[in-house]
Design a protein around this motif. Structure first.
Motif, PDB file in Angstrom:
ATOM      1  N   GLU A   1      13.046 -34.670  17.642  1.00 10.31           N
ATOM      2  CA  GLU A   1      12.493 -33.716  18.603  1.00 10.31           C
ATOM      3  C   GLU A   1      13.221 -32.394  18.472  1.00 10.31           C
ATOM      4  OE1 GLU A   1      12.197 -34.870  22.712  1.00 10.31           O
ATOM      5  OE2 GLU A   1      11.681 -36.935  22.155  1.00 10.31           O
ATOM      6  N   SER A   2      12.439 -31.325  18.492  1.00 13.70           N
ATOM      7  CA  SER A   2      13.016 -29.987  18.490  1.00 13.70           C
ATOM      8  C   SER A   2      12.434 -29.222  19.669  1.00 13.70           C
ATOM      9  CB  SER A   2      12.684 -29.270  17.178  1.00 13.70           C
ATOM     10  OG  SER A   2      11.315 -28.898  17.145  1.00 13.70           O
ATOM     11  N   VAL A   3      12.892 -27.999  19.852  1.00 15.45           N
ATOM     12  CA  VAL A   3      12.363 -27.189  20.936  1.00 15.45           C
ATOM     13  C   VAL A   3      10.901 -26.826  20.685  1.00 15.45           C
ATOM     14  CG1 VAL A   3      14.595 -26.268  21.659  1.00 15.45           C
ATOM     15  CG2 VAL A   3      13.283 -25.059  19.918  1.00 15.45           C
TER      16      VAL A   3
ATOM     17  N   ILE B   1      16.561 -35.407   6.331  1.00 17.16           N
ATOM     18  CA  ILE B   1      15.458 -34.450   6.268  1.00 17.16           C
ATOM     19  C   ILE B   1      15.919 -33.234   5.482  1.00 17.16           C
ATOM     20  CG2 ILE B   1      14.388 -35.240   8.405  1.00 17.16           C
ATOM     21  CD1 ILE B   1      15.444 -32.596   9.705  1.00 17.16           C
ATOM     22  N   THR B   2      14.965 -32.535   4.912  1.00 21.90           N
ATOM     23  CA  THR B   2      15.288 -31.402   4.054  1.00 21.90           C
ATOM     24  C   THR B   2      15.595 -30.139   4.865  1.00 21.90           C
ATOM     25  OG1 THR B   2      12.996 -30.656   3.878  1.00 21.90           O
ATOM     26  CG2 THR B   2      13.757 -32.303   2.255  1.00 21.90           C
TER      27      THR B   2
ATOM     28  N   GLU C   1       6.776 -35.864   0.344  1.00 23.49           N
ATOM     29  CA  GLU C   1       5.873 -34.833   0.841  1.00 23.49           C
ATOM     30  C   GLU C   1       6.023 -34.651   2.349  1.00 23.49           C
ATOM     31  OE1 GLU C   1       1.881 -35.502  -0.507  1.00 23.49           O
ATOM     32  OE2 GLU C   1       2.481 -35.389  -2.612  1.00 23.49           O
ATOM     33  N   GLU C   2       6.663 -35.623   3.020  1.00 19.80           N
ATOM     34  CA  GLU C   2       6.920 -35.531   4.463  1.00 19.80           C
ATOM     35  C   GLU C   2       8.266 -34.850   4.740  1.00 19.80           C
ATOM     36  OE1 GLU C   2       6.014 -38.535   2.982  1.00 19.80           O
ATOM     37  OE2 GLU C   2       3.915 -38.211   3.512  1.00 19.80           O
ATOM     38  N   HIS C   3       8.917 -34.337   3.707  1.00 19.69           N
ATOM     39  CA  HIS C   3      10.138 -33.533   3.810  1.00 19.69           C
ATOM     40  C   HIS C   3      11.392 -34.343   4.124  1.00 19.69           C
ATOM     41  CE1 HIS C   3       7.501 -30.160   3.320  1.00 19.69           C
ATOM     42  NE2 HIS C   3       6.777 -30.597   4.339  1.00 19.69           N
TER      43      HIS C   3
ATOM     44  N   HIS D   1      14.157 -26.128   9.111  1.00 17.40           N
ATOM     45  CA  HIS D   1      13.721 -24.757   9.426  1.00 17.40           C
ATOM     46  C   HIS D   1      12.370 -24.773  10.136  1.00 17.40           C
ATOM     47  CE1 HIS D   1      16.767 -22.151   7.731  1.00 17.40           C
ATOM     48  NE2 HIS D   1      16.757 -22.828   6.605  1.00 17.40           N
ATOM     49  N   GLN D   2      11.469 -25.638   9.672  1.00 16.85           N
ATOM     50  CA  GLN D   2      10.143 -25.730  10.288  1.00 16.85           C
ATOM     51  C   GLN D   2      10.228 -26.265  11.719  1.00 16.85           C
ATOM     52  OE1 GLN D   2       7.281 -24.608   8.980  1.00 16.85           O
ATOM     53  NE2 GLN D   2       8.286 -23.969   7.117  1.00 16.85           N
ATOM     54  N   LEU D   3      11.127 -27.227  11.940  1.00 12.92           N
ATOM     55  CA  LEU D   3      11.264 -27.829  13.262  1.00 12.92           C
ATOM     56  C   LEU D   3      11.924 -26.887  14.263  1.00 12.92           C
ATOM     57  CD1 LEU D   3      12.416 -31.388  12.207  1.00 12.92           C
ATOM     58  CD2 LEU D   3      10.279 -30.820  13.388  1.00 12.92           C
ATOM     59  N   GLY D   4      12.841 -26.087  13.820  1.00 16.85           N
ATOM     60  CA  GLY D   4      13.618 -25.248  14.733  1.00 16.85           C
ATOM     61  C   GLY D   4      14.797 -26.033  15.278  1.00 16.85           C
TER      62      GLY D   4
END
Length: 132
Positions: free
Chosen positions: A62-64, A29-30, A12-14, A35-38
């Motif tokens: 970490e993502s932007v 990670i999925t 559930e945490e992807h 896509h959600q993180l960018g």
């Protein structure tokens, strides 16, 4: 729509988990998560040799846009980590199910048993449809 690999198990945490041998599981990670993180700019990997519990936070992505914890979907010993991510964290965006894998864990017991509590591809697809 995000890609979901039918042969993998999911959290559930992807995170995704793939049995690679009787007691070995590869984790990443999925596509939905990336896509959600960018654009991912940094990955903090756990140390090889570390004993982990299922659900334990192991590192950071970490993502932007944000910072996200990385969790272990299974209990066991981290055998290897994908050090290529240290120099090329964008592999998580470009190939989340391929060269963007994060770690390999030797599970306590059989991999099939360790993966049994995780979500099937169908259940994960329903989860991501609800969260989209």
């Amino acid at each position: 729509m995000s890609a979901i690999e039918p042969q993998f198990k999911y959290t559930e945490e992807h995170e995704w988990a793939e049995k690679t041998a009787d007691r070995m599981v590869r984790i990443g990670i999925t596509d939905f998560a990336q896509h959600q993180l960018g654009d991912i700019v940094f990955v903090e990997l756990p140390a090889a040799g570390k004993q982990v519990e299922a659900g334990e936070a192991l590192g950071v992505i970490e993502s932007v846009k944000t910072v996200a914890d990385l969790f272990s979907p299974v209990k066991g010993n981290i055998i290897s980590v994908n050090e290529a991510l240290l120099d090329a964290p964008e592999l998580l965006n470009n190939e989340p199910y391929g060269s963007g894998w994060i770690m390999e864990i030797e599970v306590d017991g059989e991999a099939d048993e360790a993966l049994a509590p995780l979500l099937t591809a169908e259940a994960y697809a329903k989860l991501t449809d609800e969260q989209a």
